[in-house]
Design an enzyme around this catalytic site. Sequence first.
Site, mmCIF file in Angstrom:
data_model
loop_
_atom_site.group_PDB
_atom_site.id
_atom_site.type_symbol
_atom_site.label_atom_id
_atom_site.label_comp_id
_atom_site.label_asym_id
_atom_site.label_seq_id
_atom_site.Cartn_x
_atom_site.Cartn_y
_atom_site.Cartn_z
ATOM 1 N N GLY A 172 -4.035 -7.583 -10.983
ATOM 2 C CA GLY A 172 -3.136 -8.496 -10.536
ATOM 3 C C GLY A 172 -3.495 -9.633 -9.641
ATOM 4 O O GLY A 172 -4.361 -9.274 -8.856
ATOM 5 N N GLN A 189 -3.268 -15.711 -2.726
ATOM 6 C CA GLN A 189 -4.410 -15.261 -2.643
ATOM 7 C C GLN A 189 -5.546 -16.245 -2.830
ATOM 8 O O GLN A 189 -6.643 -16.235 -2.376
ATOM 9 C CB GLN A 189 -4.711 -13.938 -3.667
ATOM 10 C CG GLN A 189 -3.849 -12.628 -3.002
ATOM 11 C CD GLN A 189 -4.056 -11.521 -3.860
ATOM 12 O OE1 GLN A 189 -3.431 -11.508 -4.948
ATOM 13 N NE2 GLN A 189 -4.846 -10.658 -3.566
ATOM 14 N N CYS A 198 -6.311 -4.060 -2.678
ATOM 15 C CA CYS A 198 -5.903 -5.292 -2.671
ATOM 16 C C CYS A 198 -7.371 -6.212 -2.783
ATOM 17 O O CYS A 198 -8.197 -5.934 -1.967
ATOM 18 C CB CYS A 198 -5.150 -5.851 -1.390
ATOM 19 S SG CYS A 198 -4.742 -7.695 -1.524
ATOM 20 N N LEU A 199 -7.478 -7.285 -3.523
ATOM 21 C CA LEU A 199 -8.529 -7.876 -3.794
ATOM 22 C C LEU A 199 -8.762 -8.852 -2.421
ATOM 23 O O LEU A 199 -9.820 -9.212 -2.190
ATOM 24 C CB LEU A 199 -8.373 -9.150 -4.905
ATOM 25 C CG LEU A 199 -8.369 -8.315 -6.221
ATOM 26 C CD1 LEU A 199 -7.961 -9.094 -7.242
ATOM 27 C CD2 LEU A 199 -9.645 -7.416 -6.358
ATOM 28 N N HIS A 258 3.483 -5.375 -5.207
ATOM 29 C CA HIS A 258 2.654 -5.822 -4.456
ATOM 30 C C HIS A 258 2.175 -7.234 -4.505
ATOM 31 O O HIS A 258 2.064 -7.946 -3.499
ATOM 32 C CB HIS A 258 1.073 -5.148 -4.726
ATOM 33 C CG HIS A 258 -0.180 -5.276 -4.021
ATOM 34 N ND1 HIS A 258 -0.992 -4.474 -3.428
ATOM 35 C CD2 HIS A 258 -0.746 -6.480 -4.128
ATOM 36 C CE1 HIS A 258 -1.984 -5.200 -3.070
ATOM 37 N NE2 HIS A 258 -1.944 -6.459 -3.546
ATOM 38 N N GLU A 259 2.506 -7.980 -5.664
ATOM 39 C CA GLU A 259 2.214 -9.434 -5.821
ATOM 40 C C GLU A 259 3.245 -9.970 -5.072
ATOM 41 O O GLU A 259 3.057 -11.424 -4.490
ATOM 42 C CB GLU A 259 2.029 -9.877 -7.366
ATOM 43 C CG GLU A 259 1.018 -8.878 -8.167
ATOM 44 C CD GLU A 259 -0.485 -9.036 -7.306
ATOM 45 O OE1 GLU A 259 -0.633 -9.913 -6.413
ATOM 46 O OE2 GLU A 259 -1.252 -7.987 -7.631
ATOM 47 N N HIS A 274 2.776 -10.609 -1.545
ATOM 48 C CA HIS A 274 2.064 -11.754 -1.417
ATOM 49 C C HIS A 274 2.735 -12.940 -1.199
ATOM 50 O O HIS A 274 2.345 -13.891 -0.479
ATOM 51 C CB HIS A 274 0.897 -11.585 -2.480
ATOM 52 C CG HIS A 274 -0.401 -10.721 -2.319
ATOM 53 N ND1 HIS A 274 -1.097 -10.945 -0.953
ATOM 54 C CD2 HIS A 274 -0.757 -10.048 -3.038
ATOM 55 C CE1 HIS A 274 -1.990 -10.118 -1.245
ATOM 56 N NE2 HIS A 274 -2.055 -9.281 -2.394
HETATM 57 O O1 GNR Z 1 -6.443 -4.861 -8.405
HETATM 58 C C1 GNR Z 1 -5.452 -4.554 -7.822
HETATM 59 N N1 GNR Z 1 -5.416 -3.258 -7.868
HETATM 60 C C2 GNR Z 1 -4.291 -2.482 -7.337
HETATM 61 C C3 GNR Z 1 -4.109 -1.080 -7.043
HETATM 62 C C4 GNR Z 1 -3.030 -0.360 -6.652
HETATM 63 C C5 GNR Z 1 -2.014 -1.183 -6.306
HETATM 64 C C6 GNR Z 1 -2.005 -2.587 -6.153
HETATM 65 C C7 GNR Z 1 -3.058 -3.116 -6.560
HETATM 66 S S1 GNR Z 1 -3.021 -5.031 -6.944
HETATM 67 C C8 GNR Z 1 -4.728 -5.321 -6.850
HETATM 68 C C9 GNR Z 1 -4.952 -6.639 -7.061
HETATM 69 C C10 GNR Z 1 -4.454 -7.476 -5.853
HETATM 70 O O2 GNR Z 1 -4.810 -7.578 -4.570
HETATM 71 N N2 GNR Z 1 -3.322 -8.400 -6.119
HETATM 72 O O3 GNR Z 1 -2.761 -8.944 -5.202
HETATM 73 NI NI NI Z 2 -3.287 -8.001 -3.308
#
Ligand code: GNR
Ligand code: NI
Length: 167
Positions: free
Chosen positions: A46, A51, A91-92, A133-134, A137
Site C-alpha cells: 500500500g 508518503q 512501513c515503507l 495504516h494508509e 498516513h
Molecule cells: O508494504 C507495507 N506492508 C505492510 C505490512 C503490514 C502492515 C501494513 C503495511 S503497509 C506497508 C506499505 C506502507 O508503508 N504503506 O503506507
Molecule cells: Ni506506511
Amino acid sequence: MSKLTILLYPDPRLHTVAQPVTEVNDEIRQLIKDMGETMYAAPGVGLAATQVDVHQRIIVIDTSPARDSLRAYINPEILEATGIADCDEGCLSVPGIYEKTQRAQHVRVRALGADGEPFEHEAEGLEAVCIQHEMDHLDGKVFVERLSRLKQQRILAKIKKRQREAA
Ligand code: GNR
Ligand code: NI
C-alpha cells in the site's frame, strides 16, 4: 509513468493532514499510476499520497499475491470496523522496522475510485490493516506513533544509528 520519492520517518512532512480531493481528473489519475509504480517497485502492499509528499486524500493498495489488483481509494471513509487483528506492521517510510500492532480485523470502506465513482469495499486481515495504516498516513500519523514511548525512542535511536553508519 514515474517512480516517486518516498519520505522517510521522522520527516516532519509525514505529519501533514491531507486535504480531500475535490475533482477526480487526469492529474489525479496520473498520480495514482505513479503511486502504483512506486508501491510495486518498493515493494509494498500500500501507499498513501502523504508518503510521496502530496497532501491529498488518496491511497493505493494491492495485497494480491499476483500483484495485479491495484485499487485506488480517493477520500476514503471507514463505515464499519470490527474484530481485532494482531499484526506485524511495517512501513515503507520506516524501512526495516517491524512491530506488533492491533488493528480492526474487518473494515467496510467507502471511497471514490480512479473513475470518480463512489464504491464500497469490505476487507479483512492484511488488506484491512493496510487500509487503516494508509488512512493514518492521510491524517499525518505513522504507525510507530501508535507504539509505546519507549518503543518509539528505540526506533528513533536505531534510525539515527543507521544514518550515522551510512554517512
Ligand atoms: O508494504 C507495507 N506492508 C505492510 C505490512 C503490514 C502492515 C501494513 C503495511 S503497509 C506497508 C506499505 C506502507 O508503508 N504503506 O503506507
Ligand atoms: Ni506506511
